[in-house]
Design a protein around this motif. Structure first.
Motif, short mmCIF file in Angstrom:
data_model
loop_
_atom_site.label_atom_id
_atom_site.label_comp_id
_atom_site.label_asym_id
_atom_site.label_seq_id
_atom_site.Cartn_x
_atom_site.Cartn_y
_atom_site.Cartn_z
N MET A 1 1.11 -1.20 -0.16
CA MET A 1 -0.16 -0.17 -0.12
C MET A 1 0.79 1.34 0.05
O MET A 1 1.90 1.26 0.65
CB MET A 1 -0.96 0.17 1.32
CG MET A 1 -2.12 0.97 1.29
SD MET A 1 -3.37 0.61 -0.44
CE MET A 1 -3.73 -1.27 0.43
N VAL A 4 -2.78 6.66 0.33
CA VAL A 4 -4.59 6.26 0.73
C VAL A 4 -5.48 8.18 0.09
O VAL A 4 -4.97 9.09 0.73
CB VAL A 4 -5.13 6.00 2.51
CG1 VAL A 4 -6.73 6.96 3.25
CG2 VAL A 4 -3.90 4.81 2.74
N THR A 40 -11.44 4.43 5.86
CA THR A 40 -11.42 3.80 4.56
C THR A 40 -10.67 2.03 5.57
O THR A 40 -11.01 1.46 4.29
CB THR A 40 -10.86 5.22 3.88
OG1 THR A 40 -11.51 6.07 3.46
CG2 THR A 40 -9.92 4.29 2.83
N ALA A 41 -9.66 3.10 5.89
CA ALA A 41 -8.47 1.71 6.73
C ALA A 41 -9.86 0.31 7.57
O ALA A 41 -9.90 -0.47 7.08
CB ALA A 41 -7.61 2.32 7.56
N LEU A 67 -4.27 -4.27 2.06
CA LEU A 67 -4.92 -4.11 2.87
C LEU A 67 -5.25 -3.79 4.41
O LEU A 67 -5.69 -3.29 5.13
CB LEU A 67 -6.79 -3.87 2.88
CG LEU A 67 -7.44 -3.96 1.36
CD1 LEU A 67 -8.22 -4.64 1.14
CD2 LEU A 67 -6.92 -2.05 1.25
N GLN A 193 -7.61 3.30 -1.40
CA GLN A 193 -6.47 3.16 -1.36
C GLN A 193 -5.71 2.49 -2.37
O GLN A 193 -6.24 1.31 -3.35
CB GLN A 193 -6.30 2.01 0.05
CG GLN A 193 -7.41 2.03 1.38
CD GLN A 193 -6.78 1.74 2.60
OE1 GLN A 193 -5.34 0.71 2.18
NE2 GLN A 193 -8.07 0.97 3.08
#
Length: 499
Positions: A1, A4, A40-41, A67, A193
């Motif tokens: 990742m 964000v 969002t996470a 994620l 993301q």
């Protein structure tokens, strides 16, 4: 990742990550994510089937593992774990009640359940355009969820394209109240993301070598066209640098465009297309069939269940041994045990070399056989003494034909072979050019032997006849080895990357 995004705030997480997604780098200040980023996470955490194994490593599908790996960077724990601070009957933070798995058609995955004993909610993740189509609001804080108007949607899409142009895979998140028996709608968009899925080492070199051998590489992926084009250019695939991607001359085609083409139109278009984006299993099968209708040999690579129909349909289905699903392995003809696309390159080289060596073997064997038969036939027609007796014929066939021909059949791979274009699917091993080489070599043997035969007949002795044939056979073998290969082939004429 690596990135964000939430409420027009795009944050690059790279400075806060180690290469293995470990703790924050000590040279950088602590990262303070906004409430929208934390939400969002959370959605990415709950709408997830990856898990941590006994060794403390997150395992599962690569996107879902990413994620989970980003949670420590944002200062969050896995909310699906057992909570020591909550006295819940089942001991879990989140109780999952239903799941709609990801599908290529919907381009989304959703999970419904209750978090910390609250109301039942639905959590959705997927392609940006698919998630936005189900959202009516966007998240700022728990007490602020403004309306998602056209201007905000355009901003979100522009930021998503910004990430996709760097070759990042963009996954959007949303949540809302669950409704029994209906698809989730009127959801709240939280953000997206963006993660990096870099090509394996050596793939770009393998693609370059395969291009030089006349193999056309085609990428078929479910990612957005912007992400796919960025990865394709990194790999060295031939992408048109000018023109709108929706124009007829473009080398990029979307799955929705495939739906609008007839079978004949798709057959005409596929040679100019290098990247197929936002595709479904049905699109992949249509692409494979279109290439086959053009007479190409299609080699298809894949690792997922969605790839299985196209793997089965292709002339050569190639699945991944490590990351591939059991369904994909069952549908394929070849399994790459190391999941390395560059392993295809030596296979192509070996295929071409085998074909070339077979032709050399046949050229040598047929030329000597035709020469021997021609000598006996000519001597019989002209009522001359037979220039070869039975022992000499056996000597030629066993000692002079066998070992040299076997050596020609196991010659090592010649690197120059990869510069030859693939042969057509219906070409025969015994081609016109091969027969021309056979007739030329046989004629040289016959004329040379008849010349020596005539000279030896003048003094009534035949002591040099066996030596003449031996000398001519050795010369024939050298000409076969030094002559240019005729129509080297490979079993892979068309090949593609699937995501």
């Amino acid at each position: 990742m690596t990135h964000v995004y939430a409420t027009d705030d795009l944050v690059d997480l790279t400075p806060h990550l180690h290469h293995n997604f470990g703790p924050r780098h000590p040279d950088h200040a602590d990262f303070a994510p906004s409430p929208a980023m934390l939400k969002t996470a959370l959605v990415g955490n709950i709408c997830n089937n990856a898990f941590r194994n006994e060794q403390g490593i997150n395992v599962g599908q690569a996107t879902e593992v990413a994620l989970l790996n980003v949670l420590p960077v944002l200062g969050k724990d896995d909310d699906r774990k057992v909570s020591l601070n909550l006295a819940m009957a089942d001991g879990q933070n989140f109780v999952r009640k239903a799941e709609v798995p990801f599908s290529s058609e919907a381009k989304t995955m959703s999970v419904s359940g209750s978090l910390n004993g609250g109301s039942e909610m639905v959590y959705l993740k997927g392609a940006v355009e698919a998630v936005l189509a189900r959202c009516r609001y966007y998240y700022v804080t728990d007490s602020s969820t403004p309306s998602l108007d056209a201007a905000v949607q355009k901003t979100i899409i522009d930021r998503a394209n910004e990430c996709a142009s760097k070759g990042l895979r963009v996954i959007a998140m949303a949540y809302g109240f669950a409704k029994d028996g209906t698809e989730p709608s009127n959801l709240i968009f939280t953000g997206f993301q963006a993660m990096m899925d870099p090509p394996r080492r050596g793939v770009a070199h393998a693609i370059s070598a395969l291009h030089g051998a006349g193999v056309q590489i085609v990428m078929i992926t479910g990612d957005s066209d912007t992400t796919a084009v960025a990865i394709a250019r990194e790999l060295g695939l031939k992408i048109s640098s000018t023109g709108d991607r929706y124009a007829g001359s473009s080398s990029v085609m979307l799955g929705s465009q495939i739906d609008n083409l007839s079978e004949r139109e798709l057959i005409e278009r596929v040679p100019s297309i290098t990247v197929f984006a936002r595709t479904t299993p049905r699109h992949k099968m249509r692409i494979v069939k279109a290439w086959q209708m053009r007479g190409a040999v299609v080699a298809m690579t894949g690792d997922g269940v969605n790839d299985s129909p196209a793997l089965k349909m292709a002339d050569i289905g190639i699945s991944m041994g490590k990351s591939g699903t059991d369904v994909a392995k069952e549908a394929s003809d070849v399994i790459l045990v190391n999941d390395d696309f560059s392993s295809i390159l030596p296979a192509v080289e070996e295929g071409k070399s085998i074909f070339y060596n077979i032709q050399n073997f046949l050229s040598f064997q047929l030329s000597t056989a035709v020469a021997a038969l021609s000598l006996i036939t000519l001597s019989t027609l002209f009522k001359l003494a037979n220039p070869l007796n039975a022992m000499q014929i056996l000597f030629i066939n066993i000692l002079m034909d066998g070992p040299p021909a076997q050596a020609l059949g196991v010659d090592p791979v010649d690197k120059e072979i990869m510069r030859r274009p693939p042969r057509k699917k219906g070409d025969n091993i015994i081609s016109r050019r091969l027969m021309g080489r056979v007739m030329f070599s046989a004629a040289m043997i016959v004329f040379g032997t008849l010349y020596i035969y005539a000279l030896e007949m003048s003094d009534g002795t035949m002591s040099r006849r066996d030596q003449t044939m031996v000398r001519m056979n050795v010369w024939t073998r050298l000409t076969v080895r030094l002559s240019p290969f005729s129509s080297s082939s490979t079993s892979f004429q068309r090949c593609k990357i699937v995501d």
